[in-house]
Design an enzyme around this catalytic site. Sequence first.
Site, mmCIF file in Angstrom:
data_model
loop_
_atom_site.group_PDB
_atom_site.id
_atom_site.type_symbol
_atom_site.label_atom_id
_atom_site.label_comp_id
_atom_site.label_asym_id
_atom_site.label_seq_id
_atom_site.Cartn_x
_atom_site.Cartn_y
_atom_site.Cartn_z
ATOM 1 C CG ASP A 181 -1.944 -1.097 1.224
ATOM 2 O OD1 ASP A 181 -2.084 -1.786 0.186
ATOM 3 O OD2 ASP A 181 -2.621 -1.271 2.252
ATOM 4 C CB ALA B 209 -1.684 -9.968 2.762
ATOM 5 C CD GLU C 206 -7.919 -6.137 -2.791
ATOM 6 O OE1 GLU C 206 -8.196 -4.942 -2.612
ATOM 7 O OE2 GLU C 206 -6.950 -6.705 -2.237
ATOM 8 N N GLY D 142 -20.853 -1.075 14.583
ATOM 9 C CA GLY D 142 -20.574 -2.483 14.873
ATOM 10 C C GLY D 142 -20.826 -3.389 13.699
ATOM 11 C CG ASP E 209 -5.839 4.572 7.622
ATOM 12 O OD1 ASP E 209 -6.836 4.442 6.886
ATOM 13 O OD2 ASP E 209 -4.699 4.210 7.298
ATOM 14 C CG ASP F 22 -9.191 -6.374 4.716
ATOM 15 O OD1 ASP F 22 -10.185 -6.792 4.085
ATOM 16 O OD2 ASP F 22 -8.386 -5.558 4.249
ATOM 17 C CB ALA G 229 -7.881 -2.250 12.735
HETATM 18 O O1 RIB Z 1 -9.013 -3.524 2.672
HETATM 19 C C1 RIB Z 1 -7.873 -2.733 2.672
HETATM 20 C C2 RIB Z 1 -6.944 -3.130 1.574
HETATM 21 O O2 RIB Z 1 -7.559 -2.877 0.342
HETATM 22 C C3 RIB Z 1 -5.644 -2.358 1.540
HETATM 23 O O3 RIB Z 1 -4.646 -2.913 2.345
HETATM 24 C C4 RIB Z 1 -5.297 -2.312 0.077
HETATM 25 O O4 RIB Z 1 -4.252 -3.146 -0.263
HETATM 26 C C5 RIB Z 1 -6.585 -2.685 -0.650
HETATM 27 O O5 RIB Z 1 -6.454 -3.843 -1.303
#
Ligand code: RIB
Length: 305
Positions: A11, A40, A135, A221, A242, A248, A278
Site C-alpha cells: 500500500d 494478506a 481482489e 458495529g 485510518d 479485513d 484497527a
Molecule cells: O481492505 C484494505 C486493503 O484494500 C488495503 O490494504 C489495500 O491493499 C486494498 O487492497
Amino acid sequence: MIVVFGSINIDLVCRTDHHPRPGETVPGSDYQLIPGGKGANQALAARRAGANVAMVGAVGADDMAAAALAELTADGVDLGAVVTRGATTGMAIITVDRHGENTIVLSPGANARLKGEDLGAVRLGAGDIVLLQMEVPFAESLAAAKAARAAGARIMLSIAPFLPIERAALAAADIILVNETEAADLARHLGLAPGRDGAATVATLARDLGRTVIATLGGDGAVAATGTETIAVPALPVDPVDTTGAGDTFAGVLAAFMDEGASLAEAMRLAASAGSLACTRLGAQPSFPRRAEIDEAANQDGALA
Ligand code: RIB
C-alpha cells in the site's frame, strides 16, 4: 487452521486534508509503503488473534514483494503457498483524509495471476476455514472454494471490493461478509430491495441466499442474519485515524475465533472490537491488534464477562 486464498499488496499511503476532486491536486504527507491487500490483511489479522494461518497468494518478481510479505513473515503466517508470478506485486494507491476515510486505486499485478489450483499447495482438513475476497480473479476463488468444500472446509467470502457475483456462485460460501454499502449493492444485484438499515438488508439476503450474511457497519458495529437468528454487536467508541483494513481485521479475527470454537455471536463481538482498534492507527497491517489487546478491549466492554 485458517487458509486465506487472496491478494497480497503493498500500500502506497499518503495522508491529506481532503481527497482531490477530478482534476484537482492537493498537498499530502510524505508517503509510506505499508504491507496490505485484503487477503494478506485477513491472514495477518487472524494470525495476530492467535490462529494458525496459511496464505495462498502471488507476488511479483520485484523489490516490493519482500516488503509486501514483511508483516506476514514476522508474525509467522505460513507462506509456503505464496508464488512469484509476473513482474509486479499488487499495489494499492491510498489517500487518507482528515476524517480517516480512504480512497484506493488498485493495481493488481501478480494477484491477477493467482490460480485456484494454487490452493493445492496447502493440506486442508475438515473444519478448516478458507477466507476469500474479491481482489484475485473470482473464477479462481470459486475453483479454490470448490476444492476446499470437497476437503470439508468452511468457506467465508468477503465481497470486497463489490463485484456482481452470480447467485449460483454465492452458494459456494457458508458465510458471506459485506459492509453496509456492499450489502445494498448485493441486494440490488440480486433483484432484492435493500432494507431500511443494515440489519434488514442482511436479513433479506440471508433469507434469499440460504446463507449466513454478516455486514460490518463502521461505528455501529456489525450485524448477522443466519436464517434463524439476528445477531448485532457494537463497535468500540474510537476516534478513527485510518479505517483502511478495518473490514479485513473483522474478517480475520472472526475466522480466528470461530476456528477456536467460539459461537458466532462471541466471535463477532471480538471481531468488531478488533476492527475498531484497527481504526486507531495509520495503515492496514501495522494497525491490526494482537490477541492480548483484543481480549483486553473486549473485557473492558464486558464482552467476555
Ligand atoms: O481492505 C484494505 C486493503 O484494500 C488495503 O490494504 C489495500 O491493499 C486494498 O487492497
